[in-house]
Design an enzyme around this catalytic site. Sequence first.
Site, mmCIF file in Angstrom:
data_model
loop_
_atom_site.group_PDB
_atom_site.id
_atom_site.type_symbol
_atom_site.label_atom_id
_atom_site.label_comp_id
_atom_site.label_asym_id
_atom_site.label_seq_id
_atom_site.Cartn_x
_atom_site.Cartn_y
_atom_site.Cartn_z
ATOM 1 N N CYS A 74 0.848 -0.969 0.001
ATOM 2 C CA CYS A 74 0.110 0.084 -0.064
ATOM 3 C C CYS A 74 0.832 1.267 -0.007
ATOM 4 O O CYS A 74 0.658 2.193 0.731
ATOM 5 C CB CYS A 74 -1.083 0.026 1.303
ATOM 6 S SG CYS A 74 -1.722 -1.479 1.489
ATOM 7 N N ALA A 75 1.848 1.435 -0.951
ATOM 8 C CA ALA A 75 2.946 2.405 -0.997
ATOM 9 C C ALA A 75 2.588 3.729 -1.388
ATOM 10 O O ALA A 75 3.431 4.509 -0.850
ATOM 11 C CB ALA A 75 4.037 1.739 -1.877
ATOM 12 N N ALA A 76 1.711 3.851 -2.217
ATOM 13 C CA ALA A 76 1.468 5.147 -2.755
ATOM 14 C C ALA A 76 0.978 6.131 -1.792
ATOM 15 O O ALA A 76 0.212 5.698 -1.098
ATOM 16 C CB ALA A 76 0.553 5.088 -3.964
ATOM 17 N N GLY A 78 3.967 7.461 -1.806
ATOM 18 C CA GLY A 78 5.557 7.219 -1.607
ATOM 19 C C GLY A 78 6.285 7.670 -0.586
ATOM 20 O O GLY A 78 7.515 7.379 -0.699
ATOM 21 N N GLY A 79 5.943 8.179 0.493
ATOM 22 C CA GLY A 79 6.550 8.810 1.439
ATOM 23 C C GLY A 79 7.448 7.520 2.360
ATOM 24 O O GLY A 79 8.498 7.937 2.560
ATOM 25 N N ASP A 95 0.900 -1.085 -4.818
ATOM 26 C CA ASP A 95 -0.172 -0.547 -4.596
ATOM 27 C C ASP A 95 -1.112 -0.662 -5.806
ATOM 28 O O ASP A 95 -0.755 -1.134 -6.949
ATOM 29 C CB ASP A 95 0.122 1.159 -4.426
ATOM 30 C CG ASP A 95 -1.057 1.717 -3.770
ATOM 31 O OD1 ASP A 95 -0.816 1.975 -2.688
ATOM 32 O OD2 ASP A 95 -2.230 1.944 -4.232
ATOM 33 N N ASP A 137 1.574 -0.508 5.760
ATOM 34 C CA ASP A 137 0.913 0.872 6.238
ATOM 35 C C ASP A 137 -0.672 0.704 5.742
ATOM 36 O O ASP A 137 -0.927 1.024 4.462
ATOM 37 C CB ASP A 137 1.375 2.220 5.632
ATOM 38 C CG ASP A 137 0.571 3.558 6.086
ATOM 39 O OD1 ASP A 137 -0.275 3.338 7.004
ATOM 40 O OD2 ASP A 137 0.631 4.401 5.656
ATOM 41 N N CYS A 190 -3.476 4.704 10.543
ATOM 42 C CA CYS A 190 -3.516 6.032 10.746
ATOM 43 C C CYS A 190 -4.923 6.287 11.382
ATOM 44 O O CYS A 190 -5.876 6.898 10.950
ATOM 45 C CB CYS A 190 -3.451 7.113 9.666
ATOM 46 S SG CYS A 190 -3.466 8.685 10.261
#
Length: 253
Positions: A74-76, A78-79, A95, A137, A190
Amino acid sequence: PLDLALRDPAQTAQWAERLGGTSLMPGHVRLSRGTPVAELEGFRDGAWWVQDLAASLPARLLGAGEGRRALDLCAAPGGKTMQLAAQGWNVTALDIAGRRLERLRENLERTQLSAEIVQADALKWTPEAPFDAILLDAPCTATGTSRRHPDVLHRISPRQIAEMTAIQSALLTRAAGWLAPGGVLVYAVCSLEPEEGEAQVEALEGLGIVPVVPAELPEGLKPRADGTVRTDPAMLPEQGGLDGFFIARWRKG
């Protein structure tokens, strides 16, 4: 406030001075809002990217990569991928959202960092080989962003929490199976909802918790007694607060 994650943590003091900000830990600079991000010094050179301090903690907990393989699920946009690449990991960024992956590509190009980008559904995709580290994440209700988006607390229902919890559990189970022996898995959401955080730790089997220690966190934050991390928007109020996150770390025996 506006948080920046630095490509080179060794330059924290220099960037804090140049941008007129403060730092709450190495690799972080906090600025007052007001200046358009793209006009700030260092943006075009890729010296930093915008990332809430709490959101930067999960990737930090994987430490130095030293060329080992890491998967950012779930990378985008990209942080966390950029963090892992800057920490020396050989990153695969996965992603499902093509448009968000375009932002990830743009961010990698700007910061002159590299990662293998894969567009796929993590619930269907299978890697060719296990990873030394996995950062999940996970999709969540995002109630932890209430400091910046207070309306989220009025939009989330028990049904949505249940839906997110099911997805998170499925992703955790798959990710745990992709770890190499000795590999480390970091899970983050989050969200302020215990169903999406603490309850997920209780449900995961076969991995041993690697407790987070105070030295890995900004001054003023402490891990919970079980070694996991829980932040909320009321923490560090004098410094401007931070988003609400739940973070846990495991190692495969």
